[in-house]
Every structure is written in C-alpha cells, then in structure tokens.
Design an enzyme around this catalytic site. Sequence first.
Site, mmCIF file in Angstrom:
data_model
loop_
_atom_site.group_PDB
_atom_site.id
_atom_site.type_symbol
_atom_site.label_atom_id
_atom_site.label_comp_id
_atom_site.label_asym_id
_atom_site.label_seq_id
_atom_site.Cartn_x
_atom_site.Cartn_y
_atom_site.Cartn_z
ATOM 1 N N ASP A 107 28.725 26.519 -5.133
ATOM 2 C CA ASP A 107 29.402 26.220 -6.402
ATOM 3 C C ASP A 107 30.395 27.314 -6.809
ATOM 4 O OD1 ASP A 107 27.000 27.811 -7.143
ATOM 5 O OD2 ASP A 107 27.826 27.561 -9.149
ATOM 6 N N ASP A 131 21.052 25.779 -0.615
ATOM 7 C CA ASP A 131 20.331 25.546 -1.873
ATOM 8 C C ASP A 131 20.407 24.090 -2.355
ATOM 9 O OD1 ASP A 131 19.881 28.267 -1.809
ATOM 10 O OD2 ASP A 131 21.548 28.747 -3.135
ATOM 11 N N ARG A 166 -7.764 29.267 5.737
ATOM 12 C CA ARG A 166 -7.146 30.116 4.721
ATOM 13 C C ARG A 166 -6.154 29.372 3.830
ATOM 14 N NH1 ARG A 166 -5.722 35.097 8.710
ATOM 15 N NH2 ARG A 166 -7.441 36.461 8.133
ATOM 16 N N MET A 173 13.736 29.993 0.158
ATOM 17 C CA MET A 173 14.943 30.282 -0.632
ATOM 18 C C MET A 173 15.284 29.092 -1.535
ATOM 19 S SD MET A 173 17.617 32.335 1.769
ATOM 20 C CE MET A 173 17.500 34.107 1.933
ATOM 21 N N GLU A 191 0.105 21.255 0.251
ATOM 22 C CA GLU A 191 -0.813 20.803 -0.809
ATOM 23 C C GLU A 191 -0.299 21.130 -2.207
ATOM 24 O OE1 GLU A 191 -1.869 22.122 2.061
ATOM 25 O OE2 GLU A 191 -3.155 20.514 2.819
ATOM 26 N N LYS A 217 -11.119 19.806 3.285
ATOM 27 C CA LYS A 217 -9.865 20.383 3.790
ATOM 28 C C LYS A 217 -10.130 21.769 4.361
ATOM 29 C CE LYS A 217 -5.938 18.308 1.522
ATOM 30 N NZ LYS A 217 -4.899 18.438 2.525
ATOM 31 N N ARG A 247 -3.030 34.473 2.466
ATOM 32 C CA ARG A 247 -1.990 35.216 3.189
ATOM 33 C C ARG A 247 -0.626 34.746 2.690
ATOM 34 N NH1 ARG A 247 -5.727 37.829 4.295
ATOM 35 N NH2 ARG A 247 -6.465 38.560 6.333
ATOM 36 N N HIS A 253 15.860 35.209 5.295
ATOM 37 C CA HIS A 253 17.161 34.773 5.834
ATOM 38 C C HIS A 253 17.069 33.997 7.137
ATOM 39 C CE1 HIS A 253 18.517 37.555 2.752
ATOM 40 N NE2 HIS A 253 19.690 36.957 2.833
ATOM 41 N N GLN A 255 15.984 31.307 7.267
ATOM 42 C CA GLN A 255 16.299 29.944 6.803
ATOM 43 C C GLN A 255 17.800 29.638 6.849
ATOM 44 O OE1 GLN A 255 13.665 29.082 3.024
ATOM 45 N NE2 GLN A 255 13.901 31.271 3.293
HETATM 46 O O1 F6P Z 1 22.776 30.672 -1.832
HETATM 47 C C1 F6P Z 1 22.180 30.783 -0.582
HETATM 48 C C2 F6P Z 1 21.104 31.834 -0.591
HETATM 49 O O2 F6P Z 1 20.536 31.899 0.700
HETATM 50 C C3 F6P Z 1 20.015 31.662 -1.650
HETATM 51 O O3 F6P Z 1 19.055 30.705 -1.289
HETATM 52 C C4 F6P Z 1 19.483 33.058 -1.752
HETATM 53 O O4 F6P Z 1 18.891 33.288 -2.997
HETATM 54 C C5 F6P Z 1 20.731 33.902 -1.569
HETATM 55 O O5 F6P Z 1 21.665 33.096 -0.891
HETATM 56 C C6 F6P Z 1 20.510 35.165 -0.788
HETATM 57 O O6 F6P Z 1 21.698 35.872 -0.789
HETATM 58 P P1 F6P Z 1 21.988 37.128 0.155
HETATM 59 O O7 F6P Z 1 22.237 36.625 1.545
HETATM 60 O O8 F6P Z 1 23.179 37.757 -0.438
HETATM 61 O O9 F6P Z 1 20.758 37.987 0.121
#
Ligand code: F6P
Length: 323
Positions: A107, A131, A166, A173, A191, A217, A247, A253, A255
Amino acid sequence: MSRKILKIGVLTSGGDAPGMNAAIRAVVRTATYHQLEVIGIRRGFKGILEQDFISLKPRDVGNIIQRGGTMLLTARSEDFKTPKGLKQAVCNLESAGIDAVIVIGGDGSMHGAAALEARSIRAVGIPATIDNDIQGTEICLGVDTCLNTIINAVDKLRDTALSHERIFVIEVMGNGSGYLAIEGAIAAGAESVIIPEMKWSIADIGNRVARGYQKGKKSHIILVSEGAAKADDVAKAIIKETGMEVRITVLGHVQRGGSPTVRDRNLGTRFGYEAVNCLVKNDTGNMVGILNNRLSYSPLSEITTSSQIDKKMYQAIQNILSV
Ligand code: F6P
C-alpha cells in the site's frame, strides 16, 4: 491531451514478495512488444532519487520467473515521501525521459505511485505484499507462495508436536493483518488462531487446549499473527494457564522467500502484462488487481490498507473444524 508514453520505468518497493520477478519479466516483454523503452529502477523509490536506472531488454529478464525476491532490489524510502524528495524524483524521471512508471509493491508503494501520477509522471500499480492487506484486490502477489511456505513449516512442526504431545505457538508475519494466520490455520488444520482483528483470551485458548486433550488430541497448534502478539508472550501465558509443555517457532523472513508458486508466477505475469496494456491505452492512475475473480482497476489515489480476513472462518477454525 496527455503526451504519448514512449519510455517507462519499472520498480519494486517495500517488502519483496515472490512473483515480483514474474511481473517484471512480463512488463519488460509486453512493453518491448509495444515498442516502449523500459528502464529498471533499482531499490524502489530510493533508486529514483539516486538515479539508479538500468536499461531492460527481453533477454535481461530471462530465467527470473522461477526466482523469489526481486531482480530490481527493493527498499523503503522515507526521503521520497517528503515534498522535497517527491519534487526531486519527478525531476530525475523527467531528466531520464521516463514518461510513466509501473510500481510493484504494497500500500505504501501505491501511495508513492499515486503521488507521481498526481504530478507529471503517469503511473500504474501492481499489488505485491505477503500481508494481503490492500483494498482494491482480493489477492496480492506473493501471498500464495508465502502461505505454502507457512503450511510446509506447520506440517513439519505438527510431526514433532504430535510425537511429544506438545502445544506449539507459531508466529507468522502479516504486519497489522491476520490474513496469513487465518488462511494458514485453515490449510494446516490449526486448533487456535490469534489475529489483530479479533478479540482473544488466554483463558479461551487454555479451555480449547484442555478440551482437545480430553477428547484424545495429541497436539495443539496455535498460529499467532505478529500484529496481535508475540509468540513468546503467548507461550508464557499458556504455560501459566495450563501448566503444559509449550514450544514456540517464529517463522520470520523465511515466509518472504522461495520460488513462487504457479499462482504467483501467473498472477505476476498477468498483472505485468495488464499494467503495460493500461499504459499503451494511456489509461493510468490505477492499480490492477483481482476482484470477484476478474481483473480489476482501482484508482491509486484511493488505495488504503484493508483487512481481507474471513471472520466466519475464524470462528469455524476454532469451534468446528479443529475439534
Ligand atoms: O510487509 C511485508 C512484511 O514482511 C510484514 O509482514 C512484516 O511485518 C514486515 O514486512 C517486515 O519488514 P522487514 O523486512 O523490514 O523486517
């Protein structure tokens, strides 16, 4: 009558998202087909201020469709947002003969594109952020790959959770949006899910954990969205509430990386192709997107963050589907 677009710039801005490269490839090749000259702007809006411009031809974007990240590099620029920065950016683009830009990002990037369009530089936006929090599109580039990464991780964590009986708290993120947590929770059969958009309590989670174990479970997965709470704090509270072994895993990152899925490669390609078609038609000032499963065009000036979460599924995950 606005001037004919002959030379365009393309940039990626904000957090990288898988599929950005597919979009860049489509932009370069579609623009070349229409005999437009393409300039790659490196490191997003910062690259405009630093005049970090490279010429892009079809062969320069070969073998990138399968790669995560962005070949153009990305950044978040505070300077660009100031009146002085914006003026300098317009001046630099004009000096380089760039008539229009295609901005690929979240955005904040769409706001940057809108600011250029409001001046002398024509702009089209492509929504790309894991996001999935942009109004004007149901799905952003990178979300599908990210969700696949999340469920692969959760599936693996489920194996070890089951073996040790566990509870696992897994932080995903999403910034202020719970979309990744909700959709990840559905696909991974979690869950419990904690998201910023909905009220939650440790007592409820404790009750669900207890009910689950009573019913036989052998594990309990809680997906927590980073915008709602920290995994560590949630884990400590659950230990206090239940006295059970917990845990945590913060996916972080990981992700954002990885080879894009079919969906993201094709979405990036479609968005890139359509963005250039908009420029060719002199139809600028919009962000391309997907609404009701069809390509859509929303005014850049109206793009804001917006939650895309399915509230009904939030209840269903926790009270029906995971019992
Ligand atoms: O906007 C994408 C995103 O990965 C968010 O999910 C996360 O909060 C942020 O960027 C992390 O930013 P940076 O890579 O600057 O740590």
